[in-house]
Design a protein around this motif. Structure first.
Motif, PDB file in Angstrom:
ATOM      1  N   ALA A   1      43.364  27.173  42.142  1.00 56.25           N
ATOM      2  CA  ALA A   1      42.826  26.231  43.029  1.00 56.25           C
ATOM      3  C   ALA A   1      42.458  25.022  41.792  1.00 56.25           C
ATOM      4  CB  ALA A   1      41.420  26.566  43.611  1.00 56.25           C
TER       5      ALA A   1
ATOM      6  N   ILE B   1      40.556  29.846  38.850  1.00 56.93           N
ATOM      7  CA  ILE B   1      39.625  28.423  39.007  1.00 56.93           C
ATOM      8  C   ILE B   1      40.507  27.058  37.468  1.00 56.93           C
ATOM      9  CG2 ILE B   1      38.229  26.545  39.481  1.00 56.93           C
ATOM     10  CD1 ILE B   1      36.577  28.602  40.740  1.00 56.93           C
TER      11      ILE B   1
ATOM     12  N   GLU C   1      34.502  22.346  45.816  1.00 54.59           N
ATOM     13  CA  GLU C   1      35.915  22.489  47.214  1.00 54.59           C
ATOM     14  C   GLU C   1      36.494  23.684  46.911  1.00 54.59           C
ATOM     15  OE1 GLU C   1      35.803  21.298  50.268  1.00 54.59           O
ATOM     16  OE2 GLU C   1      34.283  20.212  50.114  1.00 54.59           O
ATOM     17  N   ALA C   2      36.414  24.408  44.759  1.00 57.12           N
ATOM     18  CA  ALA C   2      37.117  25.009  44.520  1.00 57.12           C
ATOM     19  C   ALA C   2      36.402  25.996  44.695  1.00 57.12           C
ATOM     20  CB  ALA C   2      37.832  24.616  43.288  1.00 57.12           C
TER      21      ALA C   2
ATOM     22  N   GLN D   1      42.380  34.946  41.329  1.00 62.74           N
ATOM     23  CA  GLN D   1      41.939  33.889  41.791  1.00 62.74           C
ATOM     24  C   GLN D   1      41.978  33.115  40.532  1.00 62.74           C
ATOM     25  OE1 GLN D   1      41.892  31.568  44.686  1.00 62.74           O
ATOM     26  NE2 GLN D   1      44.102  34.336  45.074  1.00 62.74           N
TER      27      GLN D   1
ATOM     28  N   LEU E   1      36.914  27.185  48.523  1.00 58.85           N
ATOM     29  CA  LEU E   1      38.132  27.889  48.498  1.00 58.85           C
ATOM     30  C   LEU E   1      38.758  28.986  47.740  1.00 58.85           C
ATOM     31  CD1 LEU E   1      40.934  27.584  49.877  1.00 58.85           C
ATOM     32  CD2 LEU E   1      41.845  26.213  47.618  1.00 58.85           C
ATOM     33  N   VAL E   2      38.217  29.127  47.413  1.00 56.22           N
ATOM     34  CA  VAL E   2      38.326  30.718  46.227  1.00 56.22           C
ATOM     35  C   VAL E   2      37.852  32.134  46.792  1.00 56.22           C
ATOM     36  CG1 VAL E   2      37.482  32.395  43.978  1.00 56.22           C
ATOM     37  CG2 VAL E   2      39.113  29.907  43.574  1.00 56.22           C
TER      38      VAL E   2
ATOM     39  N   ARG F   1      39.586  33.047  50.212  1.00 57.87           N
ATOM     40  CA  ARG F   1      40.659  33.269  49.938  1.00 57.87           C
ATOM     41  C   ARG F   1      40.388  35.102  49.664  1.00 57.87           C
ATOM     42  NH1 ARG F   1      43.765  29.522  45.158  1.00 57.87           N
ATOM     43  NH2 ARG F   1      44.453  28.143  46.785  1.00 57.87           N
TER      44      ARG F   1
ATOM     45  N   GLN G   1      50.191  28.731  45.547  1.00 56.45           N
ATOM     46  CA  GLN G   1      49.495  28.449  46.276  1.00 56.45           C
ATOM     47  C   GLN G   1      47.985  28.863  46.703  1.00 56.45           C
ATOM     48  OE1 GLN G   1      51.566  26.505  49.340  1.00 56.45           O
ATOM     49  NE2 GLN G   1      49.255  24.831  49.572  1.00 56.45           N
TER      50      GLN G   1
ATOM     51  N   ALA H   1      39.653  22.210  40.280  1.00 56.73           N
ATOM     52  CA  ALA H   1      37.777  22.096  40.121  1.00 56.73           C
ATOM     53  C   ALA H   1      38.000  20.537  39.272  1.00 56.73           C
ATOM     54  CB  ALA H   1      37.349  22.656  39.901  1.00 56.73           C
TER      55      ALA H   1
END
Length: 370
Positions: free
Chosen positions: A332, A172, A355-356, A170, A359-360, A363, A328, A334
């Motif tokens: 993410a 960010i 929030e980032a 992932q 989300l990560v 995932r 997508q 930030a």
């Protein structure tokens, strides 16, 4: 080749806080910062312009704890001290060059802005101390990102040489969207609609310049002034008291002329014109500061692109679909500009980073479950 769960681009407030949250959750990360220091647009310096623990904020300075819960909560959690922006005394308004400045009674501020003792860099220092030093890399510029079957491959340049390839499940992005679009090629290329959104999003602080005048004492307070002024004459459009919590006296102003005109004037001429304006408004004591500081964010290549030279509106601050298509599931955002509620503020960087990181984490947990 180095592998990590999460690569974080940018060691400003958003990137550092995202790293803190991932580290607390036990998720491996590497934070990549193109510049030589943490903080990004947070920069607190001494009279010589060097980063300092009790400095003047060349970047963002204020937050409003009564309405900005994200930054207020982080300040409390980190145990940092804040103090109110001085608002006691006359406010000055300059309407025309041939008129004397008008004194107005100070306006009541029901949601008074606060500043951090030691400058906004106190946030940065506290966050860096909470992170493992071997996961922070400065002078490491990401120059390309490629989507792979297992994640993202990042090419990282140190100096003039691409020295490392980093793979992450992932990523960010704690950068302004416009800066990402201008400086880091993505393969495959994002959709045109996504690139248009990134390029059309104003970057917080990027068009602005701040000038500081440092003094031996806050003489304007002694004369009954708050240090706040608004001007249609210029060159500064807005002026405030910048005296530190420890009592280092200063005034600062946002320069009201555009980036092109600032560049044409040159740094010394611009500072001299600003000192003349301070003296015009606050009296002869303002004419001889012990030091002056200027930070033109439009000329900072790690903040601004050529598109940021023109004055723009503040970031919108609404929920948007920042990423679509094949990227997508891997990216993410930030940065403060991407906050749905506090875009373009310190609190926005905190809110977006929370929030980032969330989300990560979701995932990665989903990948494990799958």
């Amino acid at each position: 080749m180095t592998n990590t769960k999460v690569a974080i681009l940018g060691a400003g407030l958003a990137g550092l806080n995202a790293a803190r949250l991932l580290h607390r959750a036990g998720i491996d990360f590497i934070l990549l910062e193109a510049g030589g220091r943490p903080g990004g647009r947070i920069l607190s310096v001494d009279a010589a312009g060097a980063p300092a623990a009790d400095g003047f904020d060349l970047g963002p300075s204020w937050f409003w704890p009564d309405r900005q819960r994200a930054i207020a909560g982080l300040v409390r959690e980190l145990g940092l001290e804040s103090f109110p922006q001085n608002a006691q005394g006359y406010v000055v308004f300059e309407r025309m060059s041939r008129e004397a400045p008008h004194r107005l009674s100070g306006l009541r501020d029901d949601q008074q802005s606060q500043r951090l003792a030691g400058g906004s860099a106190a946030l940065v220092d506290a966050l860096v101390k909470a992170l493992p030093t071997d996961r922070l890399r400065y002078g490491a510029k990401v120059v390309a990102m490629t989507l792979t079957a297992g994640g993202v491959e990042l090419s990282v340049r140190t100096g003039d040489v691409v020295k490392e390839t980093l793979t992450a499940e992932q990523v960010i992005v704690a950068l302004p969207p416009r800066l990402l679009a201008a400086t880091i090629p993505l393969d495959p290329a994002p959709y045109d609609s996504v690139l248009h959104l990134w390029n059309s999003t104003p970057t917080w602080m990027a068009p602005h310049a701040k000038v500081f005048a440092l003094y031996d004492r806050p003489f304007w307070r002694e004369a009954g002034f708050s240090g706040t002024a608004q001007s249609l004459v210029g060159p500064m459009a807005e002026i405030h008291d910048a005296t530190t919590c420890s009592g280092q006296a200063a005034l600062f102003g946002f320069v009201g002329v555009g980036a092109g005109q600032r560049a044409a004037m040159g740094e010394e001429a611009l500072k001299a014109a600003c000192i003349q304006q301070f003296a015009r408004i606050f009296g002869d004591d303002a004419a001889n500061p012990r030091a002056t500081l200027l930070k033109d964010w439009a000329s900072d290549s790690l903040t601004a692109t050529p598109a940021d030279a023109a004055p723009t509106a503040h970031a919108a601050g609404q929920a948007r679909e920042w990423i679509a298509g094949p990227w997508q599931a891997r990216l993410a955002f930030a940065g403060s500009e991407t906050s749905a509620i506090e875009a373009g503020f310190l609190s926005g960087a905190v809110e977006a980073s929370v929030e980032a990181a969330k989300l990560v984490r979701q995932r990665l947990e989903g990948m494990l479950a799958g």
